[in-house]
Scaffold this motif. Sequence first.
Motif, PDB file in Angstrom:
ATOM      1  N   LYS A   1       0.853  -1.177   0.000  1.00 20.84           N
ATOM      2  CA  LYS A   1       0.000   0.000   0.000  1.00 20.84           C
ATOM      3  C   LYS A   1       0.895   1.236   0.000  1.00 20.84           C
ATOM      4  CE  LYS A   1      -3.818   2.304   2.105  1.00 20.84           C
ATOM      5  NZ  LYS A   1      -5.113   2.096   2.709  1.00 20.84           N
ATOM      6  N   ILE A   2       0.654   2.122  -0.955  1.00 18.21           N
ATOM      7  CA  ILE A   2       1.419   3.362  -1.078  1.00 18.21           C
ATOM      8  C   ILE A   2       0.434   4.521  -1.032  1.00 18.21           C
ATOM      9  CG2 ILE A   2       2.917   4.725  -2.568  1.00 18.21           C
ATOM     10  CD1 ILE A   2       3.865   2.071  -3.809  1.00 18.21           C
ATOM     11  N   THR A   3       0.713   5.496  -0.211  1.00 16.64           N
ATOM     12  CA  THR A   3      -0.130   6.677  -0.123  1.00 16.64           C
ATOM     13  C   THR A   3       0.600   7.834  -0.786  1.00 16.64           C
ATOM     14  OG1 THR A   3      -1.035   5.886   1.969  1.00 16.64           O
ATOM     15  CG2 THR A   3      -1.335   8.216   1.461  1.00 16.64           C
ATOM     16  N   ILE A   4      -0.082   8.516  -1.708  1.00 18.03           N
ATOM     17  CA  ILE A   4       0.529   9.648  -2.397  1.00 18.03           C
ATOM     18  C   ILE A   4      -0.413  10.847  -2.370  1.00 18.03           C
ATOM     19  CG2 ILE A   4       1.890   8.202  -3.935  1.00 18.03           C
ATOM     20  CD1 ILE A   4      -0.138   8.930  -6.167  1.00 18.03           C
ATOM     21  N   THR A   5       0.152  12.000  -2.578  1.00 14.77           N
ATOM     22  CA  THR A   5      -0.614  13.225  -2.739  1.00 14.77           C
ATOM     23  C   THR A   5      -0.362  13.727  -4.143  1.00 14.77           C
ATOM     24  OG1 THR A   5      -0.315  13.735  -0.394  1.00 14.77           O
ATOM     25  CG2 THR A   5      -0.962  15.560  -1.842  1.00 14.77           C
ATOM     26  N   VAL A   6      -1.421  14.034  -4.863  1.00 14.32           N
ATOM     27  CA  VAL A   6      -1.291  14.524  -6.235  1.00 14.32           C
ATOM     28  C   VAL A   6      -1.888  15.922  -6.337  1.00 14.32           C
ATOM     29  CG1 VAL A   6      -1.325  12.186  -7.219  1.00 14.32           C
ATOM     30  CG2 VAL A   6      -3.460  13.466  -7.014  1.00 14.32           C
ATOM     31  N   SER A   7      -1.482  16.621  -7.388  1.00 13.87           N
ATOM     32  CA  SER A   7      -2.007  17.973  -7.616  1.00 13.87           C
ATOM     33  C   SER A   7      -3.484  17.897  -7.989  1.00 13.87           C
ATOM     34  CB  SER A   7      -1.228  18.646  -8.748  1.00 13.87           C
ATOM     35  OG  SER A   7      -1.502  17.989  -9.973  1.00 13.87           O
ATOM     36  N   ALA A   8      -4.154  19.017  -7.882  1.00 15.74           N
ATOM     37  CA  ALA A   8      -5.569  19.078  -8.254  1.00 15.74           C
ATOM     38  C   ALA A   8      -5.745  18.727  -9.731  1.00 15.74           C
ATOM     39  CB  ALA A   8      -6.136  20.466  -7.961  1.00 15.74           C
ATOM     40  N   GLY A   9      -4.824  19.181 -10.564  1.00 21.27           N
ATOM     41  CA  GLY A   9      -4.900  18.896 -11.993  1.00 21.27           C
ATOM     42  C   GLY A   9      -4.756  17.415 -12.294  1.00 21.27           C
ATOM     43  N   LEU A  10      -3.806  16.749 -11.624  1.00 21.24           N
ATOM     44  CA  LEU A  10      -3.624  15.315 -11.833  1.00 21.24           C
ATOM     45  C   LEU A  10      -4.812  14.532 -11.290  1.00 21.24           C
ATOM     46  CD1 LEU A  10      -1.996  12.936 -12.814  1.00 21.24           C
ATOM     47  CD2 LEU A  10      -0.660  13.043 -10.701  1.00 21.24           C
ATOM     48  N   SER A  11      -5.345  14.959 -10.169  1.00 24.08           N
ATOM     49  CA  SER A  11      -6.520  14.305  -9.605  1.00 24.08           C
ATOM     50  C   SER A  11      -7.685  14.377 -10.591  1.00 24.08           C
ATOM     51  CB  SER A  11      -6.909  14.959  -8.283  1.00 24.08           C
ATOM     52  OG  SER A  11      -8.077  14.362  -7.754  1.00 24.08           O
ATOM     53  N   GLN A  12      -7.885  15.543 -11.190  1.00 23.75           N
ATOM     54  CA  GLN A  12      -8.970  15.703 -12.165  1.00 23.75           C
ATOM     55  C   GLN A  12      -8.717  14.842 -13.397  1.00 23.75           C
ATOM     56  OE1 GLN A  12     -11.979  17.445 -11.770  1.00 23.75           O
ATOM     57  NE2 GLN A  12     -12.382  16.108 -13.520  1.00 23.75           N
ATOM     58  N   ALA A  13      -7.472  14.788 -13.848  1.00 25.19           N
ATOM     59  CA  ALA A  13      -7.135  13.964 -15.008  1.00 25.19           C
ATOM     60  C   ALA A  13      -7.428  12.491 -14.726  1.00 25.19           C
ATOM     61  CB  ALA A  13      -5.673  14.169 -15.394  1.00 25.19           C
ATOM     62  N   LEU A  14      -7.111  12.029 -13.525  1.00 23.32           N
ATOM     63  CA  LEU A  14      -7.391  10.640 -13.154  1.00 23.32           C
ATOM     64  C   LEU A  14      -8.897  10.376 -13.101  1.00 23.32           C
ATOM     65  CD1 LEU A  14      -4.638  10.179 -10.442  1.00 23.32           C
ATOM     66  CD2 LEU A  14      -4.763   8.973 -12.644  1.00 23.32           C
ATOM     67  N   GLN A  15      -9.658  11.333 -12.583  1.00 24.36           N
ATOM     68  CA  GLN A  15     -11.125  11.199 -12.570  1.00 24.36           C
ATOM     69  C   GLN A  15     -11.670  11.156 -13.989  1.00 24.36           C
ATOM     70  OE1 GLN A  15     -13.089  10.625  -9.976  1.00 24.36           O
ATOM     71  NE2 GLN A  15     -11.453  10.816  -8.476  1.00 24.36           N
ATOM     72  N   ASP A  16     -11.124  12.008 -14.855  1.00 21.03           N
ATOM     73  CA  ASP A  16     -11.540  12.021 -16.255  1.00 21.03           C
ATOM     74  C   ASP A  16     -11.206  10.688 -16.932  1.00 21.03           C
ATOM     75  OD1 ASP A  16     -12.380  14.631 -15.851  1.00 21.03           O
ATOM     76  OD2 ASP A  16     -10.668  15.535 -16.892  1.00 21.03           O
ATOM     77  N   TYR A  17     -10.034  10.138 -16.616  1.00 25.96           N
ATOM     78  CA  TYR A  17      -9.636   8.851 -17.188  1.00 25.96           C
ATOM     79  C   TYR A  17     -10.607   7.755 -16.748  1.00 25.96           C
ATOM     80  CZ  TYR A  17      -6.651   5.191 -19.036  1.00 25.96           C
ATOM     81  OH  TYR A  17      -6.177   4.133 -19.767  1.00 25.96           O
ATOM     82  N   ALA A  18     -10.967   7.762 -15.460  1.00 29.48           N
ATOM     83  CA  ALA A  18     -11.908   6.765 -14.944  1.00 29.48           C
ATOM     84  C   ALA A  18     -13.263   6.901 -15.644  1.00 29.48           C
ATOM     85  CB  ALA A  18     -12.062   6.911 -13.434  1.00 29.48           C
ATOM     86  N   ALA A  19     -13.692   8.129 -15.910  1.00 33.57           N
ATOM     87  CA  ALA A  19     -14.961   8.347 -16.604  1.00 33.57           C
ATOM     88  C   ALA A  19     -14.883   7.835 -18.044  1.00 33.57           C
ATOM     89  CB  ALA A  19     -15.324   9.832 -16.586  1.00 33.57           C
ATOM     90  N   LEU A  20     -13.773   8.104 -18.725  1.00 33.94           N
ATOM     91  CA  LEU A  20     -13.596   7.624 -20.093  1.00 33.94           C
ATOM     92  C   LEU A  20     -13.497   6.097 -20.126  1.00 33.94           C
ATOM     93  CD1 LEU A  20     -13.288   8.260 -23.064  1.00 33.94           C
ATOM     94  CD2 LEU A  20     -10.842   8.588 -22.680  1.00 33.94           C
ATOM     95  N   TYR A  21     -12.848   5.518 -19.132  1.00 36.27           N
ATOM     96  CA  TYR A  21     -12.764   4.060 -19.014  1.00 36.27           C
ATOM     97  C   TYR A  21     -14.174   3.480 -18.904  1.00 36.27           C
ATOM     98  CZ  TYR A  21     -11.413  -0.557 -17.343  1.00 36.27           C
ATOM     99  OH  TYR A  21     -11.244  -1.910 -17.218  1.00 36.27           O
ATOM    100  N   ARG A  22     -14.988   4.078 -18.038  1.00 35.08           N
ATOM    101  CA  ARG A  22     -16.366   3.618 -17.833  1.00 35.08           C
ATOM    102  C   ARG A  22     -17.163   3.719 -19.140  1.00 35.08           C
ATOM    103  NH1 ARG A  22     -17.056   6.075 -13.544  1.00 35.08           N
ATOM    104  NH2 ARG A  22     -17.594   8.090 -14.398  1.00 35.08           N
ATOM    105  N   GLN A  23     -16.982   4.841 -19.848  1.00 34.00           N
ATOM    106  CA  GLN A  23     -17.691   5.051 -21.115  1.00 34.00           C
ATOM    107  C   GLN A  23     -17.223   4.040 -22.173  1.00 34.00           C
ATOM    108  OE1 GLN A  23     -17.004   8.910 -22.789  1.00 34.00           O
ATOM    109  NE2 GLN A  23     -18.409   8.596 -24.493  1.00 34.00           N
TER     110      GLN A  23
END
Length: 88
Positions: free
Chosen positions: A16-38
């Motif tokens: 288990k690794i805990t990381i902190t990411v920028s707001a921009g990277l967090s949004q990009a990851l959320q967008d990727y998850a949404a595109l994956y779902r689509q």
Amino acid sequence: MANLKLGKLPDRTPSKITITVSAGLSQALQDYAALYRQTYGESETVAELIPFILAKFLDADRAFAKARKEGLPTAGISEKSGQSSERD
């Protein structure tokens, strides 16, 4: 000792690794998850996708693969001493 075609399995203990990411990277990851779902019709969380994203990235990095093949030492390199290459 038997001469099996299948070698000894590698260590599969999860880490288990805990990381902190920028707001921009967090949004990009959320967008990727949404595109994956689509794309696939299956909902996966960002946390579920990240290990596979990282594995794909590392597998595609030729310089990294070459360095590992050459057995370059990694001992003594701490997580804090490396430069961050986080991108938004």
